[in-house]
Motif scaffolding. Structure first.
Motif, PDB file in Angstrom:
ATOM      1  N   LEU A   1       1.098   4.000  -2.939  1.00 53.06           N
ATOM      2  CA  LEU A   1       0.721   5.384  -2.628  1.00 53.06           C
ATOM      3  C   LEU A   1       1.843   6.348  -2.993  1.00 53.06           C
ATOM      4  O   LEU A   1       1.601   7.414  -3.570  1.00 53.06           O
ATOM      5  CB  LEU A   1       0.371   5.503  -1.148  1.00 53.06           C
ATOM      6  CG  LEU A   1      -0.105   6.882  -0.671  1.00 53.06           C
ATOM      7  CD1 LEU A   1      -1.369   7.297  -1.426  1.00 53.06           C
ATOM      8  CD2 LEU A   1      -0.367   6.869   0.829  1.00 53.06           C
TER       9      LEU A   1
ATOM     10  N   TRP B   1      -6.897  -0.153  -5.853  1.00 53.99           N
ATOM     11  CA  TRP B   1      -7.339   1.131  -6.411  1.00 53.99           C
ATOM     12  C   TRP B   1      -6.137   1.949  -6.879  1.00 53.99           C
ATOM     13  O   TRP B   1      -6.155   2.540  -7.971  1.00 53.99           O
ATOM     14  CB  TRP B   1      -8.124   1.929  -5.372  1.00 53.99           C
ATOM     15  CG  TRP B   1      -9.593   1.663  -5.324  1.00 53.99           C
ATOM     16  CD1 TRP B   1     -10.284   1.026  -4.342  1.00 53.99           C
ATOM     17  CD2 TRP B   1     -10.578   2.044  -6.299  1.00 53.99           C
ATOM     18  NE1 TRP B   1     -11.617   0.968  -4.635  1.00 53.99           N
ATOM     19  CE2 TRP B   1     -11.835   1.587  -5.831  1.00 53.99           C
ATOM     20  CE3 TRP B   1     -10.516   2.708  -7.517  1.00 53.99           C
ATOM     21  CZ2 TRP B   1     -13.014   1.798  -6.545  1.00 53.99           C
ATOM     22  CZ3 TRP B   1     -11.695   2.915  -8.233  1.00 53.99           C
ATOM     23  CH2 TRP B   1     -12.924   2.466  -7.744  1.00 53.99           C
ATOM     24  N   LEU B   2      -5.084   2.003  -6.055  1.00 50.52           N
ATOM     25  CA  LEU B   2      -3.908   2.792  -6.415  1.00 50.52           C
ATOM     26  C   LEU B   2      -3.182   2.209  -7.624  1.00 50.52           C
ATOM     27  O   LEU B   2      -2.657   2.953  -8.465  1.00 50.52           O
ATOM     28  CB  LEU B   2      -2.957   2.871  -5.215  1.00 50.52           C
ATOM     29  CG  LEU B   2      -3.460   3.672  -4.012  1.00 50.52           C
ATOM     30  CD1 LEU B   2      -2.530   3.490  -2.820  1.00 50.52           C
ATOM     31  CD2 LEU B   2      -3.571   5.156  -4.373  1.00 50.52           C
TER      32      LEU B   2
ATOM     33  N   ASN C   1       1.941   6.815  -6.610  1.00 50.98           N
ATOM     34  CA  ASN C   1       0.727   7.432  -7.157  1.00 50.98           C
ATOM     35  C   ASN C   1       0.219   8.486  -6.184  1.00 50.98           C
ATOM     36  O   ASN C   1      -0.914   8.430  -5.701  1.00 50.98           O
ATOM     37  CB  ASN C   1      -0.335   6.342  -7.400  1.00 50.98           C
ATOM     38  CG  ASN C   1      -1.524   6.838  -8.199  1.00 50.98           C
ATOM     39  OD1 ASN C   1      -1.542   7.978  -8.683  1.00 50.98           O
ATOM     40  ND2 ASN C   1      -2.540   6.011  -8.332  1.00 50.98           N
ATOM     41  N   LEU C   2       1.091   9.457  -5.884  1.00 53.95           N
ATOM     42  CA  LEU C   2       0.773  10.467  -4.875  1.00 53.95           C
ATOM     43  C   LEU C   2      -0.445  11.305  -5.254  1.00 53.95           C
ATOM     44  O   LEU C   2      -1.161  11.791  -4.379  1.00 53.95           O
ATOM     45  CB  LEU C   2       1.982  11.376  -4.651  1.00 53.95           C
ATOM     46  CG  LEU C   2       3.127  10.776  -3.816  1.00 53.95           C
ATOM     47  CD1 LEU C   2       4.310  11.737  -3.762  1.00 53.95           C
ATOM     48  CD2 LEU C   2       2.638  10.451  -2.409  1.00 53.95           C
TER      49      LEU C   2
ATOM     50  N   VAL D   1      -2.988  10.159  -6.574  1.00 58.34           N
ATOM     51  CA  VAL D   1      -4.129   9.235  -6.469  1.00 58.34           C
ATOM     52  C   VAL D   1      -4.943   9.238  -7.758  1.00 58.34           C
ATOM     53  O   VAL D   1      -6.149   9.512  -7.762  1.00 58.34           O
ATOM     54  CB  VAL D   1      -5.014   9.563  -5.251  1.00 58.34           C
ATOM     55  CG1 VAL D   1      -5.990   8.433  -4.968  1.00 58.34           C
ATOM     56  CG2 VAL D   1      -4.174   9.816  -4.016  1.00 58.34           C
TER      57      VAL D   1
ATOM     58  N   GLY E   1      -7.701  -0.918  -1.185  1.00 56.26           N
ATOM     59  CA  GLY E   1      -7.086   0.383  -1.423  1.00 56.26           C
ATOM     60  C   GLY E   1      -5.846   0.287  -2.289  1.00 56.26           C
ATOM     61  O   GLY E   1      -5.601   1.143  -3.155  1.00 56.26           O
ATOM     62  N   THR E   2      -5.048  -0.755  -2.079  1.00 55.34           N
ATOM     63  CA  THR E   2      -3.854  -0.951  -2.902  1.00 55.34           C
ATOM     64  C   THR E   2      -4.232  -1.230  -4.349  1.00 55.34           C
ATOM     65  O   THR E   2      -3.590  -0.721  -5.280  1.00 55.34           O
ATOM     66  CB  THR E   2      -3.012  -2.117  -2.343  1.00 55.34           C
ATOM     67  OG1 THR E   2      -2.730  -1.885  -0.963  1.00 55.34           O
ATOM     68  CG2 THR E   2      -1.702  -2.249  -3.097  1.00 55.34           C
TER      69      THR E   2
ATOM     70  N   PHE F   1       0.833  -1.203   0.000  1.00 52.79           N
ATOM     71  CA  PHE F   1       0.000   0.000   0.000  1.00 52.79           C
ATOM     72  C   PHE F   1       0.869   1.256   0.000  1.00 52.79           C
ATOM     73  O   PHE F   1       0.613   2.203  -0.757  1.00 52.79           O
ATOM     74  CB  PHE F   1      -0.927  -0.002   1.205  1.00 52.79           C
ATOM     75  CG  PHE F   1      -1.812   1.207   1.296  1.00 52.79           C
ATOM     76  CD1 PHE F   1      -2.974   1.289   0.542  1.00 52.79           C
ATOM     77  CD2 PHE F   1      -1.479   2.277   2.119  1.00 52.79           C
ATOM     78  CE1 PHE F   1      -3.795   2.415   0.603  1.00 52.79           C
ATOM     79  CE2 PHE F   1      -2.290   3.406   2.190  1.00 52.79           C
ATOM     80  CZ  PHE F   1      -3.445   3.474   1.435  1.00 52.79           C
ATOM     81  N   ALA F   2       1.902   1.272   0.849  1.00 53.03           N
ATOM     82  CA  ALA F   2       2.778   2.440   0.925  1.00 53.03           C
ATOM     83  C   ALA F   2       3.499   2.669  -0.395  1.00 53.03           C
ATOM     84  O   ALA F   2       3.619   3.808  -0.873  1.00 53.03           O
ATOM     85  CB  ALA F   2       3.786   2.258   2.061  1.00 53.03           C
TER      86      ALA F   2
END
Length: 413
Positions: free
Chosen positions: A57, A109-110, A60-61, A63, A106-107, A53-54
């Motif tokens: 993220l 999605w990113l 893909n800052l 988003v 969430g990961t 996830f990190a």
């Protein structure tokens, strides 16, 4: 496998995908050569998810995401999961599993920013699971007795990382099918594909996993069938496969039957190795209206201390009929989109993954929680995504067109 043309995703995307694969390997399985505490394994798998996830993220800052029905429905699945888990009927572990599922979604999605219909994530998928199978093969070489214990009926297990025969069979079947399709689509050479396919099939045979074998054969039949009208290589492969199957059925019928039955009695075979008894007990158990609609909360996919081993009943037990409807919608939407796409390699790979997950869902759990099956469907969703428009910020600057200046009178004369 050596790609001829991969997508434009940066390298960290493959690393993040590998961490997701590590997270879904699980912590329960056979005894390992070097004893690994379950708490340590869970720490590693959860750490992998947080790191994925990190990494996604940071890469893909802004988003930027690719919205789609698959991720939307998967996000909606969090609703019955949280509602049922909030009652703590399944303990605080249910809330922990909800948090894990939310981080997992969430990961995805990113990473969806790089879903463009190319086989990029297919290659990541093959590489990661081939590495996992490499640890299985290494364990079998180091300690053959421990790798094929009597506890599992002499079937192959993971002894460097705790993996069960159905897990190994699933990974082997999926990368075998995808590798075959890449060869037919001329996205890799036969030598590179053989490096993956041959050992994967050998490991699949040693696991005696019927579900994975049937899923591989049926999935490939449907996927190659979608290419038959447009690909001569697919037609030749299909005809050759049918002839080989006929020869094997005639010459090795008894051996294949013995492998398929695994020495089980007729009663044990018809009850699906005891699964049917657990399913009947689960369906007969009394439920409140809330449990019927939203389930009893995310758990370890078991009922009465025994594994459920059915995705639909596991979702019904943990996320209720709401969860069943959402999971069914995910499979139907992906399948419908795949059928509406014109014939292509991406479509064939998606059809293979969707059909494999649909077949395996009858005797394996995982469609309602963070699992390899959701990763398979995520790859299918990436294959069915429309090609993304060019990113204006990432596109190279075009040199200005030079306008010729008017010539001077002296230059003309």
């Amino acid at each position: 496998m050596s790609p001829n043309a991969t997508g434009h995703a940066p390298k960290f995307v493959g690393t993040a995908w590998g961490l997701l694969v590590l997270n879904t390997l699980g912590s329960a399985g056979a005894r390992t050569i070097v004893p690994l505490p379950r708490s340590l394994i869970q720490m590693v798998t959860m750490g992998a998810l947080v790191a994925a996830f990190a990494l996604a993220l940071v890469g893909n800052l802004r988003v930027r995401i690719r919205a789609g029905a698959f991720l939307f429905l998967l996000t909606l699945l969090l609703v019955p999961s949280v509602i049922s888990s909030a009652s703590l009927e399944s303990g605080f572990g249910a809330l922990f599993r909800c948090a894990r599922l939310a981080l997992f979604v969430g990961t995805l999605w990113l990473l969806s920013r790089w879903w463009d219909g190319s086989p990029t994530f297919v290659r990541h998928h093959i590489r990661m699971y081939f590495a996992v199978l490499g640890t299985v093969a290494a364990g079998a070489v180091v300690s053959p007795g421990a790798a094929m214990p009597e506890l599992y009926g002499g079937r192959l297990v993971g002894v460097l990382w705790p993996l069960t025969p159905p897990q190994i069979g699933q990974y082997a079947a999926v990368i075998t099918g995808l590798s075959v399709l890449l060869v037919l689509g001329r996205r890799t050479d036969r030598g590179s594909a053989a490096v993956v396919i041959v050992p994967a099939l050998a490991l699949l045979a040693l696991t005696h996993t019927r579900t994975a074998t049937l899923g591989l054969l049926a999935g490939l039949a449907l996927a190659i069938g979608s290419l038959v009208l447009t690909s001569a290589a697919a037609r030749r492969f299909f005809v050759g496969a049918v002839l080989c199957a006929a020869v094997a059925a005639v010459g090795f019928g008894s051996a294949l039957q013995a492998w398929f039955l695994r020495g089980q009695s007729q009663e044990n075979f018809t009850s699906l190795t005891g699964r049917a008894k657990v399913w009947d007990a689960l369906l007969a158990a009394p439920r409140t209206t809330s449990e019927y609609l939203f389930g009893a909360g995310l758990g370890d996919k078991s009922f009465g201390g025994l594994p459920i081993d059915n995705s639909w009943l596991a979702v019904y037990h943990e996320q209720g009929m709401t969860g069943v409807a959402l999971v069914a919608a995910i499979v139907v939407v992906l399948g419908g989109v795949a059928l509406l796409r014109p014939p292509s390699l991406s479509r064939a790979c998606a059809i293979f993954l969707i059909s494999y997950c649909a077949i395996a869902s009858y005797t394996e759990a995982g469609l309602g929680d963070a699992s390899p099956y959701l990763l398979h469907l995520a790859v299918a969703a990436s294959l069915l995504a429309a090609p993304a428009a060019a990113d204006p910020l990432a596109a190279p600057q075009v040199a200005r067109r030079r306008v010729p200046r008017p010539a001077r009178r002296s230059e003309v004369t």
